[in-house]
Design a protein around this motif. Sequence first.
Motif, PDB file in Angstrom:
ATOM      1  N   ARG A   1       0.850  -1.196   0.000  1.00  0.00           N
ATOM      2  CA  ARG A   1       0.000   0.000   0.000  1.00  0.00           C
ATOM      3  C   ARG A   1       0.882   1.241   0.000  1.00  0.00           C
ATOM      4  O   ARG A   1       0.987   1.954   0.996  1.00  0.00           O
ATOM      5  CB  ARG A   1      -0.946   0.000   1.204  1.00  0.00           C
ATOM      6  N   PRO A   2       1.551   1.521  -1.127  1.00  0.00           N
ATOM      7  CA  PRO A   2       2.454   2.680  -1.171  1.00  0.00           C
ATOM      8  C   PRO A   2       1.729   4.002  -1.007  1.00  0.00           C
ATOM      9  O   PRO A   2       2.370   5.039  -0.795  1.00  0.00           O
ATOM     10  CB  PRO A   2       3.087   2.566  -2.567  1.00  0.00           C
ATOM     11  N   ASP A   3       0.401   3.984  -1.106  1.00  0.00           N
ATOM     12  CA  ASP A   3      -0.372   5.212  -0.941  1.00  0.00           C
ATOM     13  C   ASP A   3      -0.619   5.553   0.519  1.00  0.00           C
ATOM     14  O   ASP A   3      -1.147   6.627   0.820  1.00  0.00           O
ATOM     15  CB  ASP A   3      -1.722   5.072  -1.655  1.00  0.00           C
ATOM     16  N   LEU A   4      -0.256   4.660   1.441  1.00  0.00           N
ATOM     17  CA  LEU A   4      -0.514   4.874   2.858  1.00  0.00           C
ATOM     18  C   LEU A   4       0.781   4.959   3.658  1.00  0.00           C
ATOM     19  O   LEU A   4       1.781   4.332   3.315  1.00  0.00           O
ATOM     20  CB  LEU A   4      -1.387   3.748   3.423  1.00  0.00           C
ATOM     21  N   THR A   5       0.729   5.724   4.746  1.00  0.00           N
ATOM     22  CA  THR A   5       1.848   5.810   5.688  1.00  0.00           C
ATOM     23  C   THR A   5       1.306   5.593   7.093  1.00  0.00           C
ATOM     24  O   THR A   5       0.337   6.243   7.497  1.00  0.00           O
ATOM     25  CB  THR A   5       2.527   7.193   5.624  1.00  0.00           C
ATOM     26  N   ILE A   6       1.916   4.672   7.832  1.00  0.00           N
ATOM     27  CA  ILE A   6       1.546   4.421   9.214  1.00  0.00           C
ATOM     28  C   ILE A   6       2.448   5.266  10.110  1.00  0.00           C
ATOM     29  O   ILE A   6       3.674   5.238   9.968  1.00  0.00           O
ATOM     30  CB  ILE A   6       1.704   2.933   9.578  1.00  0.00           C
ATOM     31  N   VAL A   7       1.850   6.040  10.984  1.00  0.00           N
ATOM     32  CA  VAL A   7       2.612   6.888  11.907  1.00  0.00           C
ATOM     33  C   VAL A   7       2.385   6.355  13.316  1.00  0.00           C
ATOM     34  O   VAL A   7       1.275   6.400  13.842  1.00  0.00           O
ATOM     35  CB  VAL A   7       2.175   8.359  11.827  1.00  0.00           C
ATOM     36  N   MET A   8       3.448   5.830  13.915  1.00  0.00           N
ATOM     37  CA  MET A   8       3.356   5.219  15.242  1.00  0.00           C
ATOM     38  C   MET A   8       4.189   6.023  16.227  1.00  0.00           C
ATOM     39  O   MET A   8       5.307   6.438  15.928  1.00  0.00           O
ATOM     40  CB  MET A   8       3.817   3.761  15.185  1.00  0.00           C
ATOM     41  N   HIS A   9       3.626   6.254  17.402  1.00  0.00           N
ATOM     42  CA  HIS A   9       4.293   7.034  18.450  1.00  0.00           C
ATOM     43  C   HIS A   9       4.772   6.116  19.571  1.00  0.00           C
ATOM     44  O   HIS A   9       4.054   5.192  19.973  1.00  0.00           O
ATOM     45  CB  HIS A   9       3.343   8.077  19.031  1.00  0.00           C
ATOM     46  N   THR A  10       5.962   6.400  20.054  1.00  0.00           N
ATOM     47  CA  THR A  10       6.522   5.649  21.184  1.00  0.00           C
ATOM     48  C   THR A  10       7.014   6.630  22.243  1.00  0.00           C
ATOM     49  O   THR A  10       7.445   7.746  21.913  1.00  0.00           O
ATOM     50  CB  THR A  10       7.698   4.765  20.736  1.00  0.00           C
ATOM     51  N   PRO A  11       6.957   6.239  23.519  1.00  0.00           N
ATOM     52  CA  PRO A  11       7.493   7.110  24.576  1.00  0.00           C
ATOM     53  C   PRO A  11       8.997   7.206  24.485  1.00  0.00           C
ATOM     54  O   PRO A  11       9.673   6.250  24.109  1.00  0.00           O
ATOM     55  CB  PRO A  11       7.036   6.412  25.863  1.00  0.00           C
ATOM     56  N   MET A  12       9.528   8.361  24.813  1.00  0.00           N
ATOM     57  CA  MET A  12      10.981   8.561  24.755  1.00  0.00           C
ATOM     58  C   MET A  12      11.392   9.562  25.822  1.00  0.00           C
ATOM     59  O   MET A  12      10.551  10.303  26.350  1.00  0.00           O
ATOM     60  CB  MET A  12      11.385   9.088  23.375  1.00  0.00           C
ATOM     61  N   PRO A  13      12.678   9.579  26.152  1.00  0.00           N
ATOM     62  CA  PRO A  13      13.146  10.565  27.118  1.00  0.00           C
ATOM     63  C   PRO A  13      13.049  11.966  26.539  1.00  0.00           C
ATOM     64  O   PRO A  13      13.247  12.177  25.347  1.00  0.00           O
ATOM     65  CB  PRO A  13      14.612  10.178  27.351  1.00  0.00           C
ATOM     66  N   GLY A  14      12.747  12.941  27.381  1.00  0.00           N
ATOM     67  CA  GLY A  14      12.749  14.324  26.936  1.00  0.00           C
ATOM     68  C   GLY A  14      14.160  14.878  26.972  1.00  0.00           C
ATOM     69  O   GLY A  14      15.086  14.267  27.500  1.00  0.00           O
ATOM     70  N   ALA A  15      14.340  16.036  26.366  1.00  0.00           N
ATOM     71  CA  ALA A  15      15.654  16.666  26.353  1.00  0.00           C
ATOM     72  C   ALA A  15      16.136  16.932  27.767  1.00  0.00           C
ATOM     73  O   ALA A  15      15.441  17.566  28.558  1.00  0.00           O
ATOM     74  CB  ALA A  15      15.591  17.975  25.567  1.00  0.00           C
ATOM     75  N   GLY A  16      17.305  16.421  28.085  1.00  0.00           N
ATOM     76  CA  GLY A  16      17.882  16.659  29.393  1.00  0.00           C
ATOM     77  C   GLY A  16      17.293  15.812  30.499  1.00  0.00           C
ATOM     78  O   GLY A  16      17.637  15.977  31.658  1.00  0.00           O
ATOM     79  N   SER A  17      16.373  14.894  30.141  1.00  0.00           N
ATOM     80  CA  SER A  17      15.780  14.047  31.172  1.00  0.00           C
ATOM     81  C   SER A  17      16.528  12.739  31.264  1.00  0.00           C
ATOM     82  O   SER A  17      17.328  12.387  30.418  1.00  0.00           O
ATOM     83  CB  SER A  17      14.306  13.781  30.841  1.00  0.00           C
ATOM     84  N   ASP A  18      16.284  12.006  32.339  1.00  0.00           N
ATOM     85  CA  ASP A  18      16.928  10.711  32.477  1.00  0.00           C
ATOM     86  C   ASP A  18      16.004   9.625  31.937  1.00  0.00           C
ATOM     87  O   ASP A  18      14.914   9.883  31.445  1.00  0.00           O
ATOM     88  CB  ASP A  18      17.291  10.448  33.945  1.00  0.00           C
ATOM     89  N   GLU A  19      16.456   8.383  32.012  1.00  0.00           N
ATOM     90  CA  GLU A  19      15.678   7.272  31.472  1.00  0.00           C
ATOM     91  C   GLU A  19      14.351   7.114  32.182  1.00  0.00           C
ATOM     92  O   GLU A  19      13.394   6.594  31.626  1.00  0.00           O
ATOM     93  CB  GLU A  19      16.485   5.962  31.577  1.00  0.00           C
ATOM     94  N   GLY A  20      14.267   7.569  33.412  1.00  0.00           N
ATOM     95  CA  GLY A  20      13.020   7.451  34.145  1.00  0.00           C
ATOM     96  C   GLY A  20      11.889   8.219  33.492  1.00  0.00           C
ATOM     97  O   GLY A  20      10.717   7.871  33.633  1.00  0.00           O
TER      98      GLY A  20
END
Length: 307
Positions: free
Chosen positions: A261-280
């Motif tokens: 399906r080259p006409d479609l794009t799946i956009v998936m979000h994942t949690p990540m650390p913020g700038a300057g934040s730790d892994e917590g």
Amino acid sequence: MATPSVATTHTDASKAHRLGELREFLMSRRARVSPAEAGLPDGGARRRTPGLRREEVAVLAGVGASWYQWLEQGRDISVSPQVLDSVARVLKLSSAERRHLYVLAGLNPPAPEVAQDDWAMCEGLHRLINTWMPYPAHIMDAYWNCVMYNDAAASVLGMRSETSENCLLTFFSDPIYRARATSWQRNAPQVVAMYRAACSEHPQDDGFSAVIAEARSTSAEFAELWERRDILPGGQVAKEIEHPVVGTLFLESTQLKVPARPDLTIVMHTPMPGAGSDEGEAVDTAGKLAWLASPEGRRGSIYPVAG
């Protein structure tokens, strides 16, 4: 006499392999097409060739019999897209097989198309983004019109019926998005550059032109960024969302393509650390998303957030 270089030897071997694959591919596709399917008499019991004969393919494709024989033998001859398309039509090649034929013949393949049987994939893709819960996910068409989204995209990113259905227009015109997305200024140039890359292969497409015209008329910021003519491939965008119920969320959106399906794009979000934040911080974002998807979170989250 000069000794052939390693690079030349490798190139020659690759070309020989490609032409050998072309020979085997054309022979196998020709054997699949019966004379009746091609609109020819089947010849009855006297016919010993499975499928079409080479001469029949040449006549039906409007090319010389010797030329087609050389093509199927894997000889190094000049080919054109028009002639390959005629051969593909006679051999009843699918879109994927037609692109494969171009590659084996040494030409740049045409743009991928959606096969008839793959139009029904949306149901399976909907199951995919629902399985991504509690993380947001949505699916866009080529113009970035939102095709579908999961519940997390609604509660976290604010995707809702009263906003524009186009993700680019929503990015620039939705006031809730602008108020909640604290990473907006940082992300705007990247988003515009990614959209220019998406439409650069279709300069005459009215669908892209309409979206760009509307974005220009509704957002001076878009117009300014568009004039920069920056290009970036669709990839990952780091987002910081200030959700009115759970607070700051650090997310990373990733664009994924499905070859069928080259006409479609799946956009998936994942949690990540913020700038300057730790892994917590990444764990905290994941926990907040899980809470928002829980029955308690659904009752407590009444303010949509665009993103």
